[in-house]
Design an enzyme around this catalytic site. Structure first.
Site, PDB file in Angstrom:
ATOM      1  N   PHE A 133       0.866  -1.099   0.015  1.00  0.00           N
ATOM      2  CA  PHE A 133       0.187  -0.020  -0.029  1.00  0.00           C
ATOM      3  C   PHE A 133       0.953   0.992   0.158  1.00  0.00           C
ATOM      4  CE2 PHE A 133      -2.114   3.326   2.565  1.00  0.00           C
ATOM      5  CZ  PHE A 133      -3.452   3.211   2.044  1.00  0.00           C
ATOM      6  N   GLU A 368       0.915   4.441  10.422  1.00  0.00           N
ATOM      7  CA  GLU A 368      -0.583   4.637  10.644  1.00  0.00           C
ATOM      8  C   GLU A 368      -0.861   5.679  11.477  1.00  0.00           C
ATOM      9  OE1 GLU A 368      -2.853   3.287   9.257  1.00  0.00           O
ATOM     10  OE2 GLU A 368      -1.972   1.499   8.116  1.00  0.00           O
TER      11      GLU A 368
HETATM   12  P1  TGC Z   1      -9.467  15.878   6.924  1.00  0.00           P
HETATM   13  O1  TGC Z   1     -10.012  17.035   6.124  1.00  0.00           O
HETATM   14  O2  TGC Z   1      -9.540  15.705   8.534  1.00  0.00           O
HETATM   15  O3  TGC Z   1     -10.746  14.659   6.505  1.00  0.00           O
HETATM   16  C1  TGC Z   1     -10.861  14.698   5.369  1.00  0.00           C
HETATM   17  C2  TGC Z   1     -12.196  13.808   5.130  1.00  0.00           C
HETATM   18  O4  TGC Z   1     -11.866  12.329   5.294  1.00  0.00           O
HETATM   19  C3  TGC Z   1     -12.782  11.928   6.586  1.00  0.00           C
HETATM   20  N1  TGC Z   1     -11.441  11.189   7.564  1.00  0.00           N
HETATM   21  C4  TGC Z   1     -11.529   9.804   7.555  1.00  0.00           C
HETATM   22  N2  TGC Z   1     -12.433   9.075   7.088  1.00  0.00           N
HETATM   23  C5  TGC Z   1     -12.029   7.839   7.428  1.00  0.00           C
HETATM   24  N3  TGC Z   1     -11.116   7.255   8.254  1.00  0.00           N
HETATM   25  C6  TGC Z   1     -10.350   8.317   8.513  1.00  0.00           C
HETATM   26  N4  TGC Z   1      -9.210   7.615   9.422  1.00  0.00           N
HETATM   27  C7  TGC Z   1     -10.293   9.445   8.464  1.00  0.00           C
HETATM   28  N5  TGC Z   1      -9.778  10.622   8.664  1.00  0.00           N
HETATM   29  C8  TGC Z   1     -10.338  11.625   8.035  1.00  0.00           C
HETATM   30  C9  TGC Z   1     -12.893  13.176   7.315  1.00  0.00           C
HETATM   31  O5  TGC Z   1     -13.978  12.848   8.272  1.00  0.00           O
HETATM   32  C10 TGC Z   1     -13.317  14.189   6.054  1.00  0.00           C
HETATM   33  O6  TGC Z   1     -14.479  13.694   5.671  1.00  0.00           O
HETATM   34  P2  TGC Z   1     -15.571  14.747   5.029  1.00  0.00           P
HETATM   35  O7  TGC Z   1     -16.879  13.693   4.791  1.00  0.00           O
HETATM   36  O8  TGC Z   1     -15.677  15.654   6.054  1.00  0.00           O
HETATM   37  O9  TGC Z   1     -14.608  15.226   3.698  1.00  0.00           O
HETATM   38  O10 TGC Z   1      -8.221  15.211   6.209  1.00  0.00           O
HETATM   39  P3  TGC Z   1      -6.903  15.988   6.070  1.00  0.00           P
HETATM   40  O11 TGC Z   1      -6.424  15.488   4.625  1.00  0.00           O
HETATM   41  O12 TGC Z   1      -6.742  17.105   6.969  1.00  0.00           O
HETATM   42  O13 TGC Z   1      -6.001  14.340   6.986  1.00  0.00           O
HETATM   43  C11 TGC Z   1      -5.947  14.561   8.355  1.00  0.00           C
HETATM   44  C12 TGC Z   1      -4.861  13.583   8.964  1.00  0.00           C
HETATM   45  C13 TGC Z   1      -3.770  14.409   9.657  1.00  0.00           C
HETATM   46  C14 TGC Z   1      -5.806  12.968  10.066  1.00  0.00           C
HETATM   47  C15 TGC Z   1      -4.808  12.475   7.913  1.00  0.00           C
HETATM   48  O14 TGC Z   1      -3.901  13.067   6.842  1.00  0.00           O
HETATM   49  C16 TGC Z   1      -3.727  11.262   8.469  1.00  0.00           C
HETATM   50  O15 TGC Z   1      -4.402  10.444   8.940  1.00  0.00           O
HETATM   51  N6  TGC Z   1      -2.519  11.456   8.430  1.00  0.00           N
HETATM   52  C17 TGC Z   1      -1.727  10.320   8.801  1.00  0.00           C
HETATM   53  C18 TGC Z   1      -1.092   9.691   7.858  1.00  0.00           C
HETATM   54  C19 TGC Z   1      -0.768   8.147   7.909  1.00  0.00           C
HETATM   55  O16 TGC Z   1      -1.543   7.454   8.835  1.00  0.00           O
HETATM   56  N7  TGC Z   1      -0.374   7.597   6.987  1.00  0.00           N
HETATM   57  C20 TGC Z   1      -0.245   5.994   7.239  1.00  0.00           C
HETATM   58  C21 TGC Z   1       0.326   5.438   5.828  1.00  0.00           C
HETATM   59  S1  TGC Z   1       0.060   3.759   5.544  1.00  0.00           S
HETATM   60  C22 TGC Z   1       1.068   2.935   6.940  1.00  0.00           C
HETATM   61  O17 TGC Z   1       1.578   3.710   7.486  1.00  0.00           O
HETATM   62  C23 TGC Z   1       1.115   1.568   6.840  1.00  0.00           C
HETATM   63  S2  TGC Z   1       2.099   0.968   8.013  1.00  0.00           S
HETATM   64  C24 TGC Z   1       1.690  -0.858   7.667  1.00  0.00           C
HETATM   65  C25 TGC Z   1       0.924  -1.334   8.831  1.00  0.00           C
HETATM   66  O18 TGC Z   1      -0.301  -0.835   8.880  1.00  0.00           O
HETATM   67  O19 TGC Z   1       1.375  -2.385   9.295  1.00  0.00           O
HETATM   68  P1  FAD Z   2       6.533  13.245   9.736  1.00  0.00           P
HETATM   69  O1  FAD Z   2       5.225  13.457   8.906  1.00  0.00           O
HETATM   70  O2  FAD Z   2       7.732  13.855   8.849  1.00  0.00           O
HETATM   71  O3  FAD Z   2       6.504  13.634  11.180  1.00  0.00           O
HETATM   72  C1  FAD Z   2       7.859  13.838  11.669  1.00  0.00           C
HETATM   73  C2  FAD Z   2       7.236  14.263  13.343  1.00  0.00           C
HETATM   74  O4  FAD Z   2       6.466  15.507  13.204  1.00  0.00           O
HETATM   75  C3  FAD Z   2       6.509  13.319  14.099  1.00  0.00           C
HETATM   76  O5  FAD Z   2       6.958  13.462  15.371  1.00  0.00           O
HETATM   77  C4  FAD Z   2       5.021  13.940  13.951  1.00  0.00           C
HETATM   78  O6  FAD Z   2       4.185  13.582  14.832  1.00  0.00           O
HETATM   79  C5  FAD Z   2       5.347  15.369  13.868  1.00  0.00           C
HETATM   80  N1  FAD Z   2       4.250  16.164  13.239  1.00  0.00           N
HETATM   81  C6  FAD Z   2       3.982  16.087  11.930  1.00  0.00           C
HETATM   82  N2  FAD Z   2       3.025  17.032  11.576  1.00  0.00           N
HETATM   83  C7  FAD Z   2       2.465  17.325  12.796  1.00  0.00           C
HETATM   84  C8  FAD Z   2       1.481  18.494  13.066  1.00  0.00           C
HETATM   85  N3  FAD Z   2       0.716  18.948  12.226  1.00  0.00           N
HETATM   86  N4  FAD Z   2       1.505  18.673  14.565  1.00  0.00           N
HETATM   87  C9  FAD Z   2       2.216  18.128  15.169  1.00  0.00           C
HETATM   88  N5  FAD Z   2       3.412  17.129  15.135  1.00  0.00           N
HETATM   89  C10 FAD Z   2       3.283  16.877  13.597  1.00  0.00           C
HETATM   90  N6  FAD Z   2       3.268   4.294   4.694  1.00  0.00           N
HETATM   91  C11 FAD Z   2       2.800   3.648   3.616  1.00  0.00           C
HETATM   92  O7  FAD Z   2       2.132   4.525   2.736  1.00  0.00           O
HETATM   93  N7  FAD Z   2       2.674   2.253   3.675  1.00  0.00           N
HETATM   94  C12 FAD Z   2       3.414   1.490   4.397  1.00  0.00           C
HETATM   95  O8  FAD Z   2       3.205   0.279   3.976  1.00  0.00           O
HETATM   96  C13 FAD Z   2       4.310   2.019   5.284  1.00  0.00           C
HETATM   97  N8  FAD Z   2       4.854   1.059   5.995  1.00  0.00           N
HETATM   98  C14 FAD Z   2       5.889   1.700   7.176  1.00  0.00           C
HETATM   99  C15 FAD Z   2       6.733   0.977   7.584  1.00  0.00           C
HETATM  100  C16 FAD Z   2       7.731   1.408   8.318  1.00  0.00           C
HETATM  101  C17 FAD Z   2       8.625   0.542   9.018  1.00  0.00           C
HETATM  102  C18 FAD Z   2       7.686   2.807   8.619  1.00  0.00           C
HETATM  103  C19 FAD Z   2       8.788   3.210   9.655  1.00  0.00           C
HETATM  104  C20 FAD Z   2       6.910   3.820   8.108  1.00  0.00           C
HETATM  105  C21 FAD Z   2       5.738   3.087   7.231  1.00  0.00           C
HETATM  106  N9  FAD Z   2       4.977   3.959   6.403  1.00  0.00           N
HETATM  107  C22 FAD Z   2       4.270   3.394   5.432  1.00  0.00           C
HETATM  108  C23 FAD Z   2       5.080   5.391   6.734  1.00  0.00           C
HETATM  109  C24 FAD Z   2       4.389   6.137   7.828  1.00  0.00           C
HETATM  110  O9  FAD Z   2       3.046   5.882   7.618  1.00  0.00           O
HETATM  111  C25 FAD Z   2       5.042   7.404   7.976  1.00  0.00           C
HETATM  112  O10 FAD Z   2       6.448   7.281   8.463  1.00  0.00           O
HETATM  113  C26 FAD Z   2       4.034   8.411   9.121  1.00  0.00           C
HETATM  114  O11 FAD Z   2       2.916   8.607   8.563  1.00  0.00           O
HETATM  115  C27 FAD Z   2       4.939   9.406   9.536  1.00  0.00           C
HETATM  116  O12 FAD Z   2       5.363  10.200   8.382  1.00  0.00           O
HETATM  117  P2  FAD Z   2       6.982  10.711   8.390  1.00  0.00           P
HETATM  118  O13 FAD Z   2       7.635   9.662   9.049  1.00  0.00           O
HETATM  119  O14 FAD Z   2       7.189  11.257   7.080  1.00  0.00           O
HETATM  120  O15 FAD Z   2       7.017  11.825   9.647  1.00  0.00           O
END
Ligand code: TGC
Ligand code: FAD
Length: 394
Positions: A133, A368
């Site tokens: 993903f 996440e």
């Molecule tokens: P925002 O303006 O807050 O929301 C836009 C619309 O999306 C809705 N929404 C969600 N819906 C479902 N699930 C969620 N978790 C949702 N979060 C927001 C929200 O209600 C809104 O809906 P509507 O109808 O009002 O339009 O969106 P934003 O672009 O400002 O994003 C906010 C934020 C910072 C929370 C979001 O960007 C975020 O979650 N950032 C963290 C990124 C992240 O978690 N990346 C993960 C990458 S994948 C990964 O790490 C895989 S690791 C491998 C493993 O899982 O083991």
């Molecule tokens: P940044 O976003 O640069 O954040 C750095 C620091 O700043 C953090 O402490 C954060 O909390 C802080 N920060 C950022 N924004 C704010 C704010 N607005 N206010 C206050 N503090 C803030 N991603 C995928 O898409 N798919 C995957 O399968 C996946 N697997 C992963 C596996 C591993 C081993 C790792 C380490 C990461 C993986 N990720 C994946 C990526 C992961 O989701 C990101 O690392 C995560 O979302 C954080 O992004 P970043 O590392 O760029 O940190």
């Protein structure tokens, strides 16, 4: 005399149905027999055991919550318990299952065409194909909405350009779910291994999640057919919905890690003798640490159980998932730290699982959605003021 009690003080086990208990025990037994004997070796050598993927498929650990294509259709507690038992061994093993199930099969089932479902769901569920993903980019982690990866139409095809970073399973995946900006907003594409213009580079030298492949994905004028588009995707919201599913599993998985370090600490405290001939378990300061871990694990379990009920009732808000991911990972991280202290010097060597869990949890705390991002999700829920951008920046 040190008494090692049955630690299910709140009779959580009694909340389980026979099927849920069977799922938990089957997963636990597989982990004990097939994962635990080699986990330290894989971690030391930074290797993911691809040879176990087919076994995970045979055991229905992949795609367990779905019922399409004769998949098991487990309820949410059953799926949560799978995550718990896998992460009791290692976060990397749970991560493989999370990505395959929640981040690859889920979007195909939700927004894929019938052809895409027929082509991939059973292959992924049986472990005959591996998925990844790709959302995060080098400059856009917490804020995926800023992504630069673009997909533009060229006749019936699409051309992808951009870079994804930190992608679990990237280098071993047969299929990548790639999120890209289009003229119609962010959409997802299924990009197959070997597609022209698509390459991967594995990240090496990680101190965390060593039993997991993490890769960079590069798209240079990568041409994919129209059929690669997940037709039902229409914005970043779809990607966030996938994250919700994975965060749900992590909230359960983190408890497994916490249980592993807590139980190791309890056993160690009962066996290790210092000062006065009694085990360190007899000292108040050690008991304080054990009591904290015990308390927080049970509270985390109750949170996870309620989250599962709400999920099955389709009443689970994404903010509630944020709360459970944030809380349970924080608990697991602190349990690893306290267990390390109780183990003294032994806590730093790979004869015990503590340091591996502690290092893994640094990733789990970050991916996440970091702990702090989930704090802001809850802050926005409570106050109505999203505080993701610094004050005065817009
Ligand atoms: P925002 O303006 O807050 O929301 C836009 C619309 O999306 C809705 N929404 C969600 N819906 C479902 N699930 C969620 N978790 C949702 N979060 C927001 C929200 O209600 C809104 O809906 P509507 O109808 O009002 O339009 O969106 P934003 O672009 O400002 O994003 C906010 C934020 C910072 C929370 C979001 O960007 C975020 O979650 N950032 C963290 C990124 C992240 O978690 N990346 C993960 C990458 S994948 C990964 O790490 C895989 S690791 C491998 C493993 O899982 O083991
Ligand atoms: P940044 O976003 O640069 O954040 C750095 C620091 O700043 C953090 O402490 C954060 O909390 C802080 N920060 C950022 N924004 C704010 C704010 N607005 N206010 C206050 N503090 C803030 N991603 C995928 O898409 N798919 C995957 O399968 C996946 N697997 C992963 C596996 C591993 C081993 C790792 C380490 C990461 C993986 N990720 C994946 C990526 C992961 O989701 C990101 O690392 C995560 O979302 C954080 O992004 P970043 O590392 O760029 O940190």
């Amino acid at each position: 005399m040190f008494i090692r009690r049955d630690i299910d003080l709140y009779s959580v086990d009694a909340l389980l149905t026979d099927e849920q208990r069977m799922v938990r025990d089957t997963t636990r037994a597989w982990v004990r027999d097939r994962v635990m004997p080699s986990i330290e070796d894989w971690a030391w050598h930074e290797r993911f055991p691809t040879e176990l993927i087919a076994e995970m498929g045979d055991l229905d650990l992949l795609g367990a919550p779905y019922s399409d294509f004769d998949l098991p259709g487990l309820d949410s507690i059953g799926y949560g318990l799978i995550n718990q038992e896998l992460e009791r061994a290692d976060s990397g093993i749970r991560s493989f299952v999370s990505v395959q199930t929640s981040l690859v099969m889920y979007p195909i089932l939700q927004w894929g065409s019938e052809e895409q479902k027929k082509r991939w769901i059973l292959e992924l569920g049986k472990g005959r194909a591996i998925g990844c993903f790709a959302l995060t980019e080098p400059d856009f982690g917490s804020n995926p909405g800023g992504m630069r990866t673009r997909a533009r139409r060229d006749g019936k095809d699409w051309i992808l350009n951009g870079e994804k970073m930190w992608i679990t399973n990237g280098g071993i995946a047969d299929i990548a779910v790639v999120w890209a900006r289009t003229d119609d907003g962010v959409r997802a594409f299924l990009v197959e291994k070997g597609a022209k213009g698509f390459s991967t580079v594995d990240q090496t030298g990680k101190y965390s999640l060593r039993v997991s492949v993490t890769s960079q994905l590069v798209f240079e004028d990568c041409r994919v057919p129209a059929s690669a588009l997940l037709p039902g995707t229409s914005g970043l919201k779809n990607a966030l919905a996938c994250l919700n599913q994975a965060r749900y599993g992590i909230a359960w998985g983190a408890l497994g890690s916490a249980m592993a370090t807590f139980e190791a600490a309890l056993d160690y405290a009962g066996a290790r003798v210092q000062f006065g001939g009694k085990p360190i378990a007899a000292h108040q300061m050690v008991q304080e640490k054990l009591a904290w871990m015990f308390d927080e694990i049970i509270k985390g379990q109750l949170l996870a159980f309620r989250m599962a009920q709400l999920k099955d009732q389709k009443k689970l808000r994404h903010e509630a998932v944020s709360m459970a991911k944030r809380n349970n990972v924080r608990v697991a991280r602190e349990c690893a730290r306290l267990a390390r202290e109780i183990h003294g010097a032994n806590g730093i060597v790979n004869e015990y699982p503590i340091m591996r869990h502690m290092m893994n949890l640094e990733t789990v705390n970050t991916y996440e959605g970091t702990h702090d991002i989930h704090t802001l999700v809850l802050g926005a829920f409570l106050t109505g003021y999203p505080a993701f951008e610094p004050p005065g920046s817009s």
